[in-house]
Design a protein around this motif. Structure first.
Motif, PDB file in Angstrom:
ATOM      1  N   MET A 275      37.520 -10.144   0.070  1.00 20.49           N
ATOM      2  CA  MET A 275      37.103 -11.596  -0.047  1.00 20.49           C
ATOM      3  C   MET A 275      35.661 -11.604   0.329  1.00 20.49           C
ATOM      4  N   LEU A 276      35.034 -10.755   1.491  1.00 20.92           N
ATOM      5  CA  LEU A 276      33.547 -10.816   1.870  1.00 20.92           C
ATOM      6  C   LEU A 276      32.865 -10.062   0.737  1.00 20.92           C
ATOM      7  N   ASP A 277      33.517  -9.377   0.136  1.00 20.02           N
ATOM      8  CA  ASP A 277      32.571  -8.635  -0.857  1.00 20.02           C
ATOM      9  C   ASP A 277      32.531  -9.600  -2.114  1.00 20.02           C
ATOM     10  N   TYR A 278      33.460 -10.314  -2.344  1.00 23.02           N
ATOM     11  CA  TYR A 278      33.239 -11.372  -3.479  1.00 23.02           C
ATOM     12  C   TYR A 278      32.380 -12.636  -3.211  1.00 23.02           C
ATOM     13  N   LEU A 279      32.396 -12.846  -1.796  1.00 23.50           N
ATOM     14  CA  LEU A 279      31.289 -13.817  -1.303  1.00 23.50           C
ATOM     15  C   LEU A 279      29.999 -13.170  -1.345  1.00 23.50           C
ATOM     16  N   HIS A 280      29.877 -12.281  -1.182  1.00 18.90           N
ATOM     17  CA  HIS A 280      28.542 -11.566  -0.731  1.00 18.90           C
ATOM     18  C   HIS A 280      28.101 -10.793  -2.348  1.00 18.90           C
ATOM     19  N   GLY A 281      28.856 -10.824  -3.186  1.00 20.71           N
ATOM     20  CA  GLY A 281      28.630 -10.274  -4.517  1.00 20.71           C
ATOM     21  C   GLY A 281      28.513  -8.783  -4.420  1.00 20.71           C
ATOM     22  N   THR A 282      29.002  -7.948  -3.651  1.00 21.52           N
ATOM     23  CA  THR A 282      29.063  -6.398  -3.481  1.00 21.52           C
ATOM     24  C   THR A 282      30.364  -6.090  -4.104  1.00 21.52           C
ATOM     25  N   ASP A 283      30.836  -6.781  -5.032  1.00 17.17           N
ATOM     26  CA  ASP A 283      31.884  -6.306  -5.927  1.00 17.17           C
ATOM     27  C   ASP A 283      31.661  -6.442  -7.319  1.00 17.17           C
ATOM     28  N   ARG A 284      30.492  -6.903  -7.736  1.00 18.08           N
ATOM     29  CA  ARG A 284      30.192  -7.547  -9.147  1.00 18.08           C
ATOM     30  C   ARG A 284      30.348  -6.146 -10.093  1.00 18.08           C
ATOM     31  N   VAL A 285      29.773  -4.943  -9.526  1.00 20.42           N
ATOM     32  CA  VAL A 285      30.197  -3.972 -10.698  1.00 20.42           C
ATOM     33  C   VAL A 285      31.486  -3.379 -10.790  1.00 20.42           C
ATOM     34  N   PHE A 286      32.209  -3.384  -9.758  1.00 19.86           N
ATOM     35  CA  PHE A 286      33.494  -3.116  -9.790  1.00 19.86           C
ATOM     36  C   PHE A 286      34.314  -4.203 -10.618  1.00 19.86           C
ATOM     37  N   ARG A 287      34.084  -5.534 -10.446  1.00 20.88           N
ATOM     38  CA  ARG A 287      35.089  -6.204 -11.423  1.00 20.88           C
ATOM     39  C   ARG A 287      34.761  -6.091 -12.627  1.00 20.88           C
ATOM     40  N   GLN A 288      33.643  -5.175 -13.306  1.00 22.65           N
ATOM     41  CA  GLN A 288      33.447  -5.168 -14.759  1.00 22.65           C
ATOM     42  C   GLN A 288      34.002  -3.707 -15.264  1.00 22.65           C
ATOM     43  N   THR A 289      34.680  -2.933 -14.139  1.00 24.15           N
ATOM     44  CA  THR A 289      35.354  -1.639 -14.648  1.00 24.15           C
ATOM     45  C   THR A 289      36.803  -1.707 -14.918  1.00 24.15           C
ATOM     46  N   LYS A 290      37.286  -0.528 -15.316  1.00 21.53           N
ATOM     47  CA  LYS A 290      38.811  -0.374 -15.682  1.00 21.53           C
ATOM     48  C   LYS A 290      39.376  -0.288 -14.193  1.00 21.53           C
ATOM     49  N   ALA A 291      38.761   0.282 -13.366  1.00 24.39           N
ATOM     50  CA  ALA A 291      39.249   0.486 -11.774  1.00 24.39           C
ATOM     51  C   ALA A 291      39.642  -1.069 -11.390  1.00 24.39           C
ATOM     52  N   PHE A 292      38.824  -2.029 -11.679  1.00 26.60           N
ATOM     53  CA  PHE A 292      39.321  -3.458 -11.316  1.00 26.60           C
ATOM     54  C   PHE A 292      40.571  -3.977 -11.989  1.00 26.60           C
ATOM     55  N   GLU A 293      40.666  -3.403 -13.085  1.00 24.43           N
ATOM     56  CA  GLU A 293      41.873  -3.828 -13.922  1.00 24.43           C
ATOM     57  C   GLU A 293      43.376  -3.027 -13.375  1.00 24.43           C
ATOM     58  N   ARG A 294      43.036  -1.739 -12.876  1.00 16.83           N
ATOM     59  CA  ARG A 294      43.988  -0.983 -12.377  1.00 16.83           C
ATOM     60  C   ARG A 294      44.199  -1.417 -10.784  1.00 16.83           C
ATOM     61  N   HIS A 295      43.330  -2.232 -10.342  1.00 14.18           N
ATOM     62  CA  HIS A 295      43.546  -2.786  -8.622  1.00 14.18           C
ATOM     63  C   HIS A 295      44.379  -3.506  -8.407  1.00 14.18           C
ATOM     64  N   LYS A 296      45.735  -3.143  -8.431  1.00 15.19           N
ATOM     65  CA  LYS A 296      47.015  -3.920  -8.345  1.00 15.19           C
ATOM     66  C   LYS A 296      48.188  -3.013  -7.991  1.00 15.19           C
ATOM     67  N   VAL A 297      49.310  -3.801  -7.336  1.00 12.58           N
ATOM     68  CA  VAL A 297      50.315  -2.809  -6.976  1.00 12.58           C
ATOM     69  C   VAL A 297      51.156  -2.104  -8.438  1.00 12.58           C
ATOM     70  N   LEU A 298      51.395  -0.892  -8.322  1.00  7.62           N
ATOM     71  CA  LEU A 298      51.905  -0.268  -9.568  1.00  7.62           C
ATOM     72  C   LEU A 298      53.416  -0.536  -9.104  1.00  7.62           C
ATOM     73  N   LEU A 299      54.299  -1.390  -9.849  1.00  5.53           N
ATOM     74  CA  LEU A 299      55.628  -1.872  -9.787  1.00  5.53           C
ATOM     75  C   LEU A 299      56.348  -0.811 -10.751  1.00  5.53           C
ATOM     76  N   GLY A 300      55.782   0.010 -11.594  1.00  5.10           N
ATOM     77  CA  GLY A 300      56.511   1.122 -12.408  1.00  5.10           C
ATOM     78  C   GLY A 300      56.441   2.393 -12.018  1.00  5.10           C
ATOM     79  N   LEU A 301      56.675   3.363 -13.023  1.00  2.00           N
ATOM     80  CA  LEU A 301      56.385   4.842 -12.800  1.00  2.00           C
ATOM     81  C   LEU A 301      55.260   5.237 -13.589  1.00  2.00           C
ATOM     82  N   THR A 302      54.865   4.647 -14.546  1.00  2.00           N
ATOM     83  CA  THR A 302      53.849   5.065 -15.491  1.00  2.00           C
ATOM     84  C   THR A 302      52.353   4.972 -14.656  1.00  2.00           C
ATOM     85  N   PRO A 303      51.810   6.067 -14.448  1.00  2.00           N
ATOM     86  CA  PRO A 303      50.465   5.901 -13.779  1.00  2.00           C
ATOM     87  C   PRO A 303      49.405   5.117 -14.689  1.00  2.00           C
TER      88      PRO A 303
END
Length: 316
Positions: A275-303
């Motif tokens: 939350m503080l990263d979002y407020l300060h803009g220190t996650d701007r690059v991260f949000r544009q990456t595939k890593a951001f899309e993968r940033h969630k709880v994996l509910l299946g078995l496929t990596p």
């Protein structure tokens, strides 16, 4: 900046609102459950047996709850991860590696150094810091009460602990990234651009005090928490930071993509919750990456590295 502030507040409201709904449902379920098997009485009776076994020796009880049990949780979990890091087995774990091709297998010399530093930080820095904490908790007068806190109160405390840790960790972490301090202090932790679990407390002693230990200790000292709450929180904090550093995005566990990206890029994703990263803009690059899309709880078995792969590199 004002829009960012409102967006961050909305995110916070969503997180805490969802948590409140889950809390209400959980309390109702637990209340119903307790009607049949008196779960609360079980824990209260167990705590009294433990307290009486040590004849109310508060320092021994504090040492066991705040040091021994969290250490067992940390090294027990890391022991499993280290087997995978060293041997590459079981493949069930290693196929969930975030940075593919890294630590496959882990460098043995670097690993031994990391384990040695982690043990030094844990027993020669964190352990002595428990002495002043013990006296603060005795001053509050509730830490060694024979009556356990209610489950509802523990959830309130857990919320406070989490917020306090997020604020203190984010700003102390950014502080040690200042060029003057980074070279002499924080660079040690960033020797691992692809971290593993035990690296979570592989740090310079100054950083271990400022960023690893104080943010976790401060919440319980503010709240005057019971030793059982402290033990649960310390264990949870150590397991959580291990997950953040482990290098594997495992099913049904919190996503480590956020902090793994910090080790990869250095100047993004300084906090824990984000939350503080979002407020300060220190996650701007991260949000544009595939890593951001993968940033969630994996509910299946496929990596997620397979279902959301990195874009292929353009041929030069």
């Amino acid at each position: 900046q004002e829009k960012k502030l409102w967006d961050a507040l909305r995110i916070s409201a969503y997180v805490f609102g969802t948590g409140l709904l889950m809390y209400t449902a959980l309390v109702n379920s637990v209340s119903w459950f307790k009607q049949d098997i008196t779960l609360g009485n079980f824990w209260q009776t167990t705590w009294l047996k433990f307290y009486n076994f040590f004849e109310g020796d508060e320092w021994t009880i504090f040492l066991l709850g705040a040091a021994l049990l969290p250490a067992l949780a940390f090294w027990g979990f890391n022991g499993i991860l280290l087997v995978a890091d060293i041997t590459g087995k079981p493949t069930f774990i290693t196929r969930y590696r975030i940075q593919l091709g890294k630590n496959d297998p882990v460098d043995t010399k670097k690993l031994c150094q990391a384990i040695y530093t982690a043990l030094v930080n844990q027993f020669l820095i964190s352990l002595p810091m428990l002495v002043p904490m013990f006296h603060v908790m005795k001053w509050w007068g509730n830490t060694f009460s024979k009556e356990l806190p209610t489950f509802q109160w523990f959830l309130v405390e857990l919320s406070v602990f989490t917020i306090v840790e997020e604020i203190l960790f984010y700003y102390t972490h950014r502080l040690v990234h200042h060029p003057v301090l980074y070279k002499h202090i924080h660079k040690k932790h960033h020797e691992w651009t692809a971290p593993i679990g035990v690296v979570s407390i592989y740090a310079h002693p100054v950083e271990h005090i400022l960023s690893n230990t104080l943010p976790v200790m401060t919440g319980p000292m503010i709240m005057g928490s019971h030793i059982v709450s402290i033990s649960a929180w310390f264990s949870l904090a150590l397991v959580t930071t291990t997950i953040s550093h482990c290098g594997y995005h495992l099913p049904f566990l919190p996503s480590p993509e956020f902090h793994d990206f910090h080790h990869l890029k250095f100047n993004q994703c300084y906090g824990v919750l984000g939350m503080l990263d979002y407020l300060h803009g220190t996650d701007r690059v991260f949000r544009q990456t595939k890593a951001f899309e993968r940033h969630k709880v994996l509910l299946g078995l496929t990596p997620l590295s397979e279902s959301i792969p990195e874009a292929p590199k353009k041929a030069e």
